[in-house]
Design a protein around this motif. Structure first.
Motif, PDB file in Angstrom:
ATOM      1  N   ARG B  30      18.242 -27.721  36.635  1.00 14.04           N
ATOM      2  CA  ARG B  30      19.038 -28.650  37.376  1.00 14.04           C
ATOM      3  C   ARG B  30      19.154 -28.282  38.800  1.00 14.04           C
ATOM      4  N   SER B  31      18.700 -27.223  39.225  1.00 12.90           N
ATOM      5  CA  SER B  31      18.619 -26.892  40.804  1.00 12.90           C
ATOM      6  C   SER B  31      17.748 -28.082  41.456  1.00 12.90           C
ATOM      7  N   ASP B  32      16.747 -28.536  40.669  1.00 10.40           N
ATOM      8  CA  ASP B  32      15.788 -29.282  41.393  1.00 10.40           C
ATOM      9  C   ASP B  32      15.714 -30.799  41.022  1.00 10.40           C
ATOM     10  N   TYR B  33      16.919 -31.011  40.078  1.00  7.35           N
ATOM     11  CA  TYR B  33      17.091 -32.360  39.431  1.00  7.35           C
ATOM     12  C   TYR B  33      17.185 -33.431  40.710  1.00  7.35           C
ATOM     13  N   LYS B  34      18.255 -33.337  41.682  1.00  7.55           N
ATOM     14  CA  LYS B  34      18.245 -34.436  42.444  1.00  7.55           C
ATOM     15  C   LYS B  34      17.098 -34.699  43.427  1.00  7.55           C
ATOM     16  N   ALA B  35      16.538 -33.305  43.657  1.00  8.98           N
ATOM     17  CA  ALA B  35      15.156 -33.442  44.532  1.00  8.98           C
ATOM     18  C   ALA B  35      14.261 -33.957  44.055  1.00  8.98           C
ATOM     19  N   VAL B  36      14.088 -33.760  42.796  1.00  9.63           N
ATOM     20  CA  VAL B  36      12.595 -34.390  42.213  1.00  9.63           C
ATOM     21  C   VAL B  36      12.812 -35.852  41.792  1.00  9.63           C
ATOM     22  N   VAL B  37      14.332 -36.320  41.602  1.00  6.40           N
ATOM     23  CA  VAL B  37      14.437 -37.875  41.370  1.00  6.40           C
ATOM     24  C   VAL B  37      14.223 -38.429  42.807  1.00  6.40           C
ATOM     25  N   GLY B  38      14.778 -37.875  43.862  1.00  9.30           N
ATOM     26  CA  GLY B  38      14.302 -38.193  45.193  1.00  9.30           C
ATOM     27  C   GLY B  38      12.927 -38.484  45.541  1.00  9.30           C
ATOM     28  N   GLN B  39      12.237 -37.554  45.094  1.00  6.83           N
ATOM     29  CA  GLN B  39      10.584 -37.674  45.193  1.00  6.83           C
ATOM     30  C   GLN B  39      10.201 -38.917  44.413  1.00  6.83           C
ATOM     31  N   LEU B  40      10.644 -38.951  43.352  1.00  3.55           N
ATOM     32  CA  LEU B  40      10.216 -40.134  42.338  1.00  3.55           C
ATOM     33  C   LEU B  40      10.464 -41.251  42.905  1.00  3.55           C
ATOM     34  N   LYS B  41      11.717 -41.294  43.640  1.00  2.00           N
ATOM     35  CA  LYS B  41      12.204 -42.739  44.270  1.00  2.00           C
ATOM     36  C   LYS B  41      11.264 -42.964  45.496  1.00  2.00           C
ATOM     37  N   ALA B  42      10.789 -42.007  46.139  1.00  2.00           N
ATOM     38  CA  ALA B  42       9.894 -42.460  47.177  1.00  2.00           C
ATOM     39  C   ALA B  42       8.547 -42.836  46.713  1.00  2.00           C
ATOM     40  N   ASP B  43       8.389 -42.484  45.403  1.00  2.00           N
ATOM     41  CA  ASP B  43       7.125 -42.610  44.744  1.00  2.00           C
ATOM     42  C   ASP B  43       6.946 -43.921  43.969  1.00  2.00           C
ATOM     43  N   GLY B  44       7.806 -44.703  44.023  1.00  2.00           N
ATOM     44  CA  GLY B  44       7.672 -46.138  43.564  1.00  2.00           C
ATOM     45  C   GLY B  44       8.738 -46.395  42.321  1.00  2.00           C
ATOM     46  N   PHE B  45       9.449 -45.222  42.075  1.00  2.00           N
ATOM     47  CA  PHE B  45      10.500 -45.496  40.991  1.00  2.00           C
ATOM     48  C   PHE B  45      11.620 -46.194  41.512  1.00  2.00           C
ATOM     49  N   GLU B  46      11.897 -47.796  41.415  1.00  2.00           N
ATOM     50  CA  GLU B  46      13.113 -48.420  42.087  1.00  2.00           C
ATOM     51  C   GLU B  46      14.395 -48.327  41.127  1.00  2.00           C
ATOM     52  N   MET B  47      14.246 -47.879  39.914  1.00  2.00           N
ATOM     53  CA  MET B  47      15.662 -48.129  39.286  1.00  2.00           C
ATOM     54  C   MET B  47      15.799 -46.985  38.209  1.00  2.00           C
ATOM     55  N   VAL B  48      17.142 -46.661  38.038  1.00  2.00           N
ATOM     56  CA  VAL B  48      17.602 -45.763  36.963  1.00  2.00           C
ATOM     57  C   VAL B  48      17.964 -46.801  35.928  1.00  2.00           C
ATOM     58  N   SER B  49      17.130 -46.505  34.730  1.00  2.00           N
ATOM     59  CA  SER B  49      17.393 -47.330  33.548  1.00  2.00           C
ATOM     60  C   SER B  49      18.803 -46.921  32.907  1.00  2.00           C
ATOM     61  N   ASP B  50      18.729 -45.387  32.747  1.00  2.00           N
ATOM     62  CA  ASP B  50      19.753 -44.974  31.896  1.00  2.00           C
ATOM     63  C   ASP B  50      19.936 -43.512  32.246  1.00  2.00           C
TER      64      ASP B  50
END
Lengths: 452, 166
Positions: B30-50
């Protein structure tokens, strides 16, 4: 009374625990709201993480309070499509802030699902989105089958596609009807309900019920299509398709209707993506995202249809998308009618599917399987899965976690209208109160699914 | 529906498993959760489904990779990349003693309602969420119903002239 000490009145405290004192769900006057929270409420544009407009201290909080008024709309209001409650801050007739308050129809269906077997589960989920019940059953069944790793017979897949496309037609017809009512066109309301009834009577013939069918179950569908279904489908296709052109004459070209729909409730593609909005709302902004095409499930890669997209992201685009999706669904149904394969309508795996009634008298095995399936239910291997389909309102997802037993360990439904409602404050911002009704209608929320 | 397993540099450091319909299921601390999601967003993940939460009070209800230390709660986040047409699922272990994870609101504004729902029904706190209030239940409701130690509830059936069950 003399002995006051002995009388103990049980009163419910305002904030009984630490955990629930996180704040109120309601909308408050400006001087009681801190600037950052106000910034978020004054138009959800400011919710967007990037861009200069996000800084909540920069927005116009300098408004004299006696000019604005907070009014409550719903939960009992004919145009809120159920029990949606909106708190609106108005300056005259202009909407400044909106806060949707939901939960009036919350019945704890996700908790209930943990106490029902997989076979009973589809009776539970079908009651969520009551205008597209077959889609709920489909997503639950697909998730269960993904964990079970069973292969469906082709006829079962085709029957499922046929029924869900018909369901999409009824759902969009219902939307055309209620939208017409909200716009003051009572004729459209009557016509929409009339055509919907045509399809619902076919549902009744096939599944036994007009709504909440429990027809699509893990392992296939409950019953085969009735004799003569081809003729019924032919009549439905011809009638509905011809009638959509009548709606065109009634509404699409009509000046008053267009005046109330065009340029109202604008949404951009960036805003829609950021708010996780899906379905006709997302497609109206020009994003060609339809799970039937982009991530095909069932056999949608074998049928030919168009994904309808809009340009401006306004109410009129959403109206046109839904009207044309009825025509595309008719197109799909016609192809399914031509190519319907022969064969079983459910998996012939006795661990999942109950045996036919005739076998029970003849075979001990069949009796045992029948008894086991209807008392204990079938066990699903341990694992977790997320399956998403395109419901009439957008991405309908089912997250299913199994611990290896006959009941789901956790079932979560991602309701498209629950997420789409987040766009409402943004769509309403700066519009007139009379347009608010049109905007709610164009989002097409079904409260049964929002609150679950 | 199975998408090809894509090269996802953001998830390289974490244990992943395969699953139906997703490119990868990653177990992120959980310490890395937000940072990883940030990287994935930059990597082309436009949307959180759920975003949802699961209460694994029953310890043997799941099997985890050896490298993951199990905790009572799990926050499950489904990300969608429209440009690459793949999904990725992140599973974050959240301990019972301190059920807090970072909110994804800074990356995706659309998680607002989903995180409120997870807070309301399972009792996960999302740090950095702008308005973490109950969404489906009334404000004065006690407890979080989707926890496994919360009873399912029932309405007692009352018959005439017999005392109702407690």
């Amino acid at each position: 009374m003399e002995n006051d000490e002995q009388v103990t009145t049980v009163s419910r405290p305002m904030w009984p625990t630490e955990e629930t004192s996180e704040g109120s769900q309601e909308l408050f006057p400006r001087q009681e709201t801190d600037p950052a929270a106000l910034g978020r409420e004054v138009g959800a544009v400011l919710r967007l993480p990037e861009g200069p407009s996000i800084d909540p201290t920069q927005i116009d909080v300098e408004r004299f309070d006696d000019e604005t008024m907070i009014i409550n709309m719903g939960p009992q209001h004919p145009s809120t499509h159920g029990v949606l409650r909106l708190m609106l801050e108005l300056d005259g007739e202009v909407v400044l802030r909106t806060k949707p308050i939901i939960g009036y129809l919350h019945t704890g269906m996700e908790k209930q699902a943990e106490d029902l077997s997989y076979l009973q589960g589809s009776t539970n989920v079908t009651r969520m989105d009551y205008l597209a019940p077959l889609h709920n059953e489909l997503v639950f069944s697909l998730a269960t089958e993904a964990l079970l790793q069973v292969e469906l017979p082709r006829r079962a897949t085709y029957i499922r596609m046929l029924m869900t496309e018909l369901n999409r037609i009824t759902s969009h017809l219902m939307w055309m009807a209620t939208n017409g009512m909200d716009m003051g066109s009572t004729s459209m309301m009557i016509y929409g309900f009339r055509e919907r009834e045509l399809v619902l009577s076919f549902f009744e013939k096939t599944t036994g019920l007009r709504m909440n069918h429990n027809y699509i179950r893990p392992g296939g569908v409950a019953a085969d299509l009735p004799d003569g279904w081809e003729d019924d489908i032919q009549v439905i296709c011809d009638t509905v398709e011809a009638r959509t052109y009548e709606y065109d004459e009634l509404l699409t070209g009509q000046a008053i209707f267009r005046g109330r729909m065009e340029g109202i409730g604008n949404l951009t593609a960036e805003e829609a993506l950021s708010l996780s909005v899906t379905g006709p709302l997302l497609r109206s902004t020009g994003v060609p995202w339809d799970l039937r095409r982009t991530m095909p499930y069932l056999a949608y890669d074998e049928v030919d249809f168009d994904v309808i997209v809009g340009t401006y992201g306004d109410n009129f685009d959403r109206y046109s998308i839904r009207l044309n999706e009825i025509r595309e669904s008719v197109k799909i149904v016609r192809q399914l009618l031509e190519n319907m394969p022969e064969g079983d309508y459910r998996v012939q795996d006795r661990k999942v599917t109950p045996p036919p009634r005739g076998r029970i008298d003849a075979s001990m095995e069949a009796l045992i399987h029948h008894f086991k399936i209807f008392t204990e239910g079938f066990s699903v291997p341990e694992g977790e899965v997320y399956v998403a389909i395109e419901s009439p309102r957008g991405e309908l997802g089912c997250y299913l976690a199994s611990d290896g037993g006959p009941k789901p360990y956790r079932m979560h439904i991602r309701g498209p209208s629950f997420v789409n409602l987040q766009a409402l404050p943004l769509l309403m911002r700066g519009g007139l109160l009379s347009d608010a009704v049109a905007v709610i209608s164009s989002v097409d929320p079904v409260m049964g699914e929002v609150d679950r | 529906m199975t998408a090809p397993v894509a090269e996802l540099s953001a998830l390289e450091a974490y244990p992943t498993v395969a699953g139906p319909g997703v490119a990868a299921i990653a177990f992120v601390p959980r310490s890395d959760y937000k940072a990883v999601v940030g990287q994935l967003k930059a990597d082309g993940f436009e949307m959180v489904s759920d975003v949802c939460a699961v209460d694994y009070l029953v310890a043997d209800a799941r099997t985890l990779p050896d490298a993951v230390r199990p905790a009572r709660f799990e926050v499950v986040c489904n990300l969608l990349s429209m440009s690459r047409r793949i999904r990725v699922r992140l599973r974050v272990q959240v301990p019972e003693s301190d059920p807090v994870v970072d909110s994804l609101f800074e990356h995706y504004a659309g998680v607002e309602a989903m995180e409120r729902e997870a807070f309301d029904l399972v009792g996960i706190r999302f740090a950095g969420h702008p308005d973490l209030s109950r969404i489906l239940l009334p404000e004065e409701w006690e407890g979080h119903p989707l926890r496994k130690d919360y009873g399912i509830g029932r309405v007692p059936v009352q018959f005439k002239s017999t005392p109702g069950p407690r």
